[in-house]
Design a protein around this motif. Structure first.
Motif, PDB file in Angstrom:
ATOM      1  N   PHE A 165      78.618  74.936  55.869  1.00 30.10           N
ATOM      2  CA  PHE A 165      78.306  75.611  54.608  1.00 30.10           C
ATOM      3  C   PHE A 165      77.423  74.721  53.737  1.00 30.10           C
ATOM      4  O   PHE A 165      77.647  73.526  53.615  1.00 30.10           O
ATOM      5  N   ALA A 166      76.397  75.337  53.112  1.00 28.71           N
ATOM      6  CA  ALA A 166      75.498  74.597  52.212  1.00 28.71           C
ATOM      7  C   ALA A 166      74.989  75.518  51.112  1.00 28.71           C
ATOM      8  O   ALA A 166      74.928  76.742  51.278  1.00 28.71           O
ATOM      9  N   LEU A 167      74.627  74.908  49.989  1.00 27.73           N
ATOM     10  CA  LEU A 167      73.863  75.599  48.949  1.00 27.73           C
ATOM     11  C   LEU A 167      72.388  75.301  49.190  1.00 27.73           C
ATOM     12  O   LEU A 167      72.029  74.172  49.536  1.00 27.73           O
ATOM     13  N   THR A 168      71.529  76.294  49.002  1.00 31.97           N
ATOM     14  CA  THR A 168      70.110  76.126  49.287  1.00 31.97           C
ATOM     15  C   THR A 168      69.276  76.553  48.085  1.00 31.97           C
ATOM     16  O   THR A 168      69.403  77.685  47.604  1.00 31.97           O
ATOM     17  N   ALA A 169      68.430  75.637  47.596  1.00 33.02           N
ATOM     18  CA  ALA A 169      67.482  75.948  46.537  1.00 33.02           C
ATOM     19  C   ALA A 169      66.122  76.251  47.160  1.00 33.02           C
ATOM     20  O   ALA A 169      65.724  75.602  48.134  1.00 33.02           O
ATOM     21  N   ASN A 170      65.410  77.229  46.600  1.00 29.54           N
ATOM     22  CA  ASN A 170      64.134  77.654  47.166  1.00 29.54           C
ATOM     23  C   ASN A 170      63.069  77.830  46.099  1.00 29.54           C
ATOM     24  O   ASN A 170      63.345  78.336  45.002  1.00 29.54           O
ATOM     25  N   LEU A 171      61.846  77.407  46.428  1.00 37.59           N
ATOM     26  CA  LEU A 171      60.638  77.757  45.676  1.00 37.59           C
ATOM     27  C   LEU A 171      59.658  78.331  46.696  1.00 37.59           C
ATOM     28  O   LEU A 171      59.410  77.704  47.730  1.00 37.59           O
ATOM     29  N   GLY A 172      59.104  79.524  46.417  1.00 35.89           N
ATOM     30  CA  GLY A 172      58.262  80.137  47.433  1.00 35.89           C
ATOM     31  C   GLY A 172      57.137  80.974  46.882  1.00 35.89           C
ATOM     32  O   GLY A 172      57.129  81.364  45.708  1.00 35.89           O
ATOM     33  N   THR A 173      56.171  81.235  47.751  1.00 35.74           N
ATOM     34  CA  THR A 173      55.031  82.095  47.454  1.00 35.74           C
ATOM     35  C   THR A 173      54.882  83.107  48.580  1.00 35.74           C
ATOM     36  O   THR A 173      54.993  82.757  49.760  1.00 35.74           O
ATOM     37  N   HIS A 174      54.628  84.357  48.208  1.00 37.38           N
ATOM     38  CA  HIS A 174      54.398  85.426  49.168  1.00 37.38           C
ATOM     39  C   HIS A 174      53.099  86.135  48.786  1.00 37.38           C
ATOM     40  O   HIS A 174      52.984  86.651  47.673  1.00 37.38           O
ATOM     41  N   VAL A 175      52.136  86.149  49.684  1.00 42.42           N
ATOM     42  CA  VAL A 175      50.845  86.789  49.437  1.00 42.42           C
ATOM     43  C   VAL A 175      50.746  88.022  50.328  1.00 42.42           C
ATOM     44  O   VAL A 175      50.816  87.903  51.560  1.00 42.42           O
ATOM     45  N   SER A 176      50.586  89.199  49.705  1.00 37.21           N
ATOM     46  CA  SER A 176      50.609  90.461  50.442  1.00 37.21           C
ATOM     47  C   SER A 176      49.346  91.268  50.193  1.00 37.21           C
ATOM     48  O   SER A 176      48.942  91.461  49.041  1.00 37.21           O
ATOM     49  N   ALA A 177      48.716  91.722  51.260  1.00 38.64           N
ATOM     50  CA  ALA A 177      47.584  92.646  51.180  1.00 38.64           C
ATOM     51  C   ALA A 177      48.093  94.025  51.572  1.00 38.64           C
ATOM     52  O   ALA A 177      48.466  94.240  52.731  1.00 38.64           O
ATOM     53  N   ILE A 178      48.133  94.964  50.618  1.00 39.93           N
ATOM     54  CA  ILE A 178      48.756  96.269  50.881  1.00 39.93           C
ATOM     55  C   ILE A 178      47.776  97.431  50.799  1.00 39.93           C
ATOM     56  O   ILE A 178      48.176  98.591  50.914  1.00 39.93           O
ATOM     57  N   GLY A 179      46.487  97.142  50.608  1.00 39.66           N
ATOM     58  CA  GLY A 179      45.486  98.202  50.658  1.00 39.66           C
ATOM     59  C   GLY A 179      45.414  99.035  49.395  1.00 39.66           C
ATOM     60  O   GLY A 179      45.813  98.592  48.309  1.00 39.66           O
ATOM     61  N   ASP A 180      44.920 100.273  49.527  1.00 35.75           N
ATOM     62  CA  ASP A 180      44.709 101.151  48.371  1.00 35.75           C
ATOM     63  C   ASP A 180      46.031 101.767  47.914  1.00 35.75           C
ATOM     64  O   ASP A 180      46.862 102.181  48.728  1.00 35.75           O
ATOM     65  N   VAL A 181      46.207 101.833  46.587  1.00 37.49           N
ATOM     66  CA  VAL A 181      47.411 102.405  45.998  1.00 37.49           C
ATOM     67  C   VAL A 181      47.018 103.558  45.080  1.00 37.49           C
ATOM     68  O   VAL A 181      46.134 103.407  44.227  1.00 37.49           O
ATOM     69  N   HIS A 182      47.660 104.712  45.224  1.00 35.12           N
ATOM     70  CA  HIS A 182      47.421 105.880  44.384  1.00 35.12           C
ATOM     71  C   HIS A 182      48.504 105.932  43.310  1.00 35.12           C
ATOM     72  O   HIS A 182      49.685 106.068  43.617  1.00 35.12           O
ATOM     73  N   VAL A 183      48.092 105.816  42.050  1.00 32.81           N
ATOM     74  CA  VAL A 183      49.031 105.829  40.931  1.00 32.81           C
ATOM     75  C   VAL A 183      48.590 106.879  39.923  1.00 32.81           C
ATOM     76  O   VAL A 183      47.552 106.730  39.267  1.00 32.81           O
ATOM     77  N   ASP A 184      49.378 107.958  39.823  1.00 30.75           N
ATOM     78  CA  ASP A 184      49.149 108.992  38.810  1.00 30.75           C
ATOM     79  C   ASP A 184      47.709 109.518  38.829  1.00 30.75           C
ATOM     80  O   ASP A 184      47.068 109.663  37.791  1.00 30.75           O
ATOM     81  N   GLY A 185      47.194 109.774  40.058  1.00 36.52           N
ATOM     82  CA  GLY A 185      45.858 110.331  40.195  1.00 36.52           C
ATOM     83  C   GLY A 185      44.740 109.314  40.214  1.00 36.52           C
ATOM     84  O   GLY A 185      43.572 109.673  40.403  1.00 36.52           O
ATOM     85  N   ILE A 186      45.052 108.035  40.048  1.00 34.29           N
ATOM     86  CA  ILE A 186      44.049 106.969  40.059  1.00 34.29           C
ATOM     87  C   ILE A 186      44.188 106.177  41.355  1.00 34.29           C
ATOM     88  O   ILE A 186      45.291 105.800  41.755  1.00 34.29           O
ATOM     89  N   VAL A 187      43.057 105.925  42.032  1.00 33.00           N
ATOM     90  CA  VAL A 187      43.067 105.125  43.255  1.00 33.00           C
ATOM     91  C   VAL A 187      42.700 103.686  42.909  1.00 33.00           C
ATOM     92  O   VAL A 187      41.638 103.421  42.350  1.00 33.00           O
ATOM     93  N   ILE A 188      43.589 102.750  43.253  1.00 29.74           N
ATOM     94  CA  ILE A 188      43.363 101.326  42.994  1.00 29.74           C
ATOM     95  C   ILE A 188      43.078 100.686  44.343  1.00 29.74           C
ATOM     96  O   ILE A 188      43.935 100.679  45.236  1.00 29.74           O
ATOM     97  N   ASP A 189      41.868 100.164  44.508  1.00 32.11           N
ATOM     98  CA  ASP A 189      41.396  99.696  45.814  1.00 32.11           C
ATOM     99  C   ASP A 189      41.900  98.298  46.151  1.00 32.11           C
ATOM    100  O   ASP A 189      41.886  97.389  45.320  1.00 32.11           O
ATOM    101  N   ASP A 190      42.305  98.141  47.407  1.00 35.58           N
ATOM    102  CA  ASP A 190      42.572  96.824  48.006  1.00 35.58           C
ATOM    103  C   ASP A 190      43.462  95.939  47.133  1.00 35.58           C
ATOM    104  O   ASP A 190      43.069  94.856  46.708  1.00 35.58           O
ATOM    105  N   VAL A 191      44.664  96.391  46.901  1.00 35.18           N
ATOM    106  CA  VAL A 191      45.602  95.630  46.071  1.00 35.18           C
ATOM    107  C   VAL A 191      46.128  94.424  46.853  1.00 35.18           C
ATOM    108  O   VAL A 191      46.551  94.544  48.007  1.00 35.18           O
ATOM    109  N   ILE A 192      46.082  93.267  46.222  1.00 36.34           N
ATOM    110  CA  ILE A 192      46.672  92.037  46.776  1.00 36.34           C
ATOM    111  C   ILE A 192      47.697  91.526  45.765  1.00 36.34           C
ATOM    112  O   ILE A 192      47.367  91.280  44.603  1.00 36.34           O
ATOM    113  N   ALA A 193      48.930  91.387  46.214  1.00 33.83           N
ATOM    114  CA  ALA A 193      50.020  90.934  45.355  1.00 33.83           C
ATOM    115  C   ALA A 193      50.441  89.525  45.757  1.00 33.83           C
ATOM    116  O   ALA A 193      50.685  89.264  46.937  1.00 33.83           O
ATOM    117  N   THR A 194      50.518  88.641  44.767  1.00 37.26           N
ATOM    118  CA  THR A 194      50.984  87.268  44.993  1.00 37.26           C
ATOM    119  C   THR A 194      52.268  87.055  44.199  1.00 37.26           C
ATOM    120  O   THR A 194      52.263  87.169  42.977  1.00 37.26           O
TER     121      THR A 194
END
Length: 205
Positions: A165-194
């Motif tokens: 058994f151990a306690l684990t502390a974490n610091l991390g980064t996640h970079v995601s490319a999810i493409g085009d997102v349609h929000v309320d009739g608006i197209v948002i191109d090539d969204v990248i979330a970090t």
């Protein structure tokens, strides 16, 4: 769902643990061996950019992660990681309605312990999932889901409590490319979330 206000104690503990690089965790069996399982909670921020967007949008929220795997050697582990960050009132682009968002990643990871302590580096790649919900008035909420690819990098520290058994502390980064997102009739191109996250977990090994 956990909120940000309740995450103060885990964040402080995580930062203290990451600073204790002189801790001789080996005496408590800090390095994982054989099969292992880790679950944790934390908080983080997501920074979104897109093709044609002049500004970066930012949101905050609680995070959860689950990891499981085995040992290739006494210092090198392999496993699978599931990570999710939820955030509210995220505006992806000018003119788009605020959304409730969920950024998740799933994929294989490699963990490498450095030196004789429980300090480790983490890297991996896999699938990304973005879910965006607009609260329409009137009418039911409208949800858009997108799937893409992700990379993850991070550091952590295992604090051995018992051999299993151990306690684990974490610091991390996640970079995601999810493409085009349609929000309320608006197209948002090539969204990248970090996503940047800090958290504290419990590890069984």
């Amino acid at each position: 769902m956990m909120n940000i206000d309740g995450m103060g104690i885990p964040i402080v503990v995580a930062l203290i643990a990451l600073s204790c690089t002189t801790h001789d965790a080996t005496a408590q069996g800090a390095v994982r061996g054989g099969l292992w399982l880790e679950g944790g909670v934390g908080t983080g921020t997501v920074r979104n950019t897109c093709s044609g967007c002049q500004n970066v949008t930012v949101a905050y929220g609680p995070s959860n992660l689950l990891r499981a795997g085995g040992a290739l050697s006494p210092r090198v582990l392999v496993g699978i990681e599931i990570f999710v960050l939820r955030s509210s009132d995220l505006v992806l682009a000018p003119g788009a309605a605020p959304v409730e968002s969920e950024n998740g990643t799933l994929g294989p990871i490699v963990i490498w312990y450095v030196g004789r302590s429980g300090f480790f580096l983490k890297g991996g790649a896999g699938l990304a999932r973005g879910t965006f919900t607009v609260e329409s008035t009137p009418g039911e909420p409208v949800t858009t889901e997108r799937t893409g690819s992700s990379l993850t990098f991070g550091v952590g520290f295992d604090i051995g409590i018992m051999r299993w058994f151990a306690l684990t502390a974490n610091l991390g980064t996640h970079v995601s490319a999810i493409g085009d997102v349609h929000v309320d009739g608006i197209v948002i191109d090539d969204v990248i979330a970090t996503v940047y996250e800090v958290g504290l977990g419990i590890t069984l090994r």
